[in-house]
Design a protein around this motif. Sequence first.
Motif: not given
Length: 463
Positions: A435-454
Amino acid sequence: MPSTEICSASRTAIPPAVSFVAGFSTVRPPTFAPPSVSTPTVFSTSSACGSRARGRDRGSGASSGSTSRRARIARPFTHAWGPRTPAENGGAQAIVQSFSATRPNTPLTGIVTQYVSGGNQPIPADGAVLVARGAQAGFLSAEAPIGAKVTVLLTLTPPWANVLEAVGGGPIIVRDGKPVYRSFEDFTTQQLAPRSARTGVGQTADGRILLVAVDGKQPGYSTGLTNFELALTMMRLGCVTASALDSGGSTTMAFDGKLLNRPSDAGGERPVAEALTLFYYGVYAPAATARVLSPNADGVDDTQTLVYKLVRPSTVSATLNGPGGVVVPVDSGLRAAGTYRFPWTGAGQPEGTWTFHVVADDDLGRHSVADRQFALNNTLGFLSARAAGRRVTATFKLARPARVVVRIETPGGSLVRTLATRSLPAGDGSISWSGRPGAYVFSATATNEVGAVELTSPFRLRR
C-alpha cells in the motif's frame, strides 16, 4: 535500505454499536418532571387596592394589580441570592424586613421599611429586597409604601413537596415523547443554534433516567450538536421527557473517578458551580480488563483481572459462571469497604462465555448484585505484522478451524481494504499487502462455534 517494523497485537471481542450515554434505573420509577416554562408568582399588599394578580417571569418574581391591568413585575432577592442585589442603574428597591424564610407555595410576609434606588444594595439578613425596573418602579412604590405589609408567594410548578435536591437547567427539549424546537424559555439564539458540546438528562417511559454528554467544539473529533439536534438524540434514545443542562466547556461526564468524555475547553475540565451527581450503595464491578481472555502465551490478554468494589462493609459471594454450568469460586465472606482484585488465567476451563457474578449484603441490610461477562477463547493468537518498505506480511495461528476475515484499517478504525474472507483449518496463516506510505492497522477476526475474536496489530509503510 527499506526500514523494517515489527508490531505486537492486541485482542478484542466484537463489540456492539453503543451510544455515549449513562443510564440507570430505580426500583420504583422516579418522577422526572421539569418545571413549567415560566414560573408564576404572586405579590400582594395591604394597600386599599387589596387586589392580587399573577405575573410571568423566569425564576423568582412578583406582580401586583388587578387582573384587568398589564402584569407588573417585582423580583424578591434574599440572602439565598447573595449579600447584595444585582448591580444596575435606576429602578426602585423596597427593603422588606422580618421576612420569613423562603418556602415554595407558602405566603411570605414582611414590612416595607425603606426605599433605595440603584443596584448593588445590601440584602438584610432577616429580610428581602423587592426590585422593580422601568415603569414598574413607580407602581411598586405606590402599591407598597413604607410601612405597608407585603406578601410574596413563590409558586413552583409542579409541586416539589417530595423533592430533596434539585439542579437548574434548560431548556425543555423533549415533551410527551416529542422533540421541542422552541420552548419559549429565556435562552438566546447563540446559546441554542450553534453546534457545541451538549449535556442532557431525560426519562424513558419505564422510569429509567438517561444522562447524555456530547463532545463538541473539537474539529476533527466532534463538532457537537445544536440544541434541537440534542432534542432529537434524546427522543431517539427513548426519552419521553428531557431537559438540556449547561453546554460548552461545562459538558463533563465522569464515573468512579474516571473522566469519560473530552471537555472542549483548552485547559480540560472546567470548574463548575453545580453538578448532577449519582451515588451507588451496592457492589460495583467494572468491565473486565480483557473482553476476550486467551491464555495461549502469546502475550495478549493471557490473564483476566476480576475486580469488585464495596462502599460499605458487606458479606460477599463472588463466583465465575462458565459454559455447561461450571462454577469457579472467587471470593466469599465479610469484607470491608474497598476494592478487591483477583487474577485469573482460565487455564483448563471450557471456552465460551463466562460471567463474573458478585452478590453483596451490606451492614444496613441492602442487597445488590453485579455481573460482568467476557469470553474465554483460544482460537486466534500470535498475530504479528512485519512491514518492509511499502509491503506488510502478517502471520497468525489458529487453534481450531474458523472463518477468518482479514482487513486493513486506518488507526481511527476506517476500512481501507478487506484482504480475505475464508474458512481456514487449524494451523499457521499468513497474508501480505502492499500500500501507500502511512500508518495502518492489520485486523484479523476469527469466528466459530466458540464465538468471535479479533486481533489487531498496527504497522507503518514507508517509501
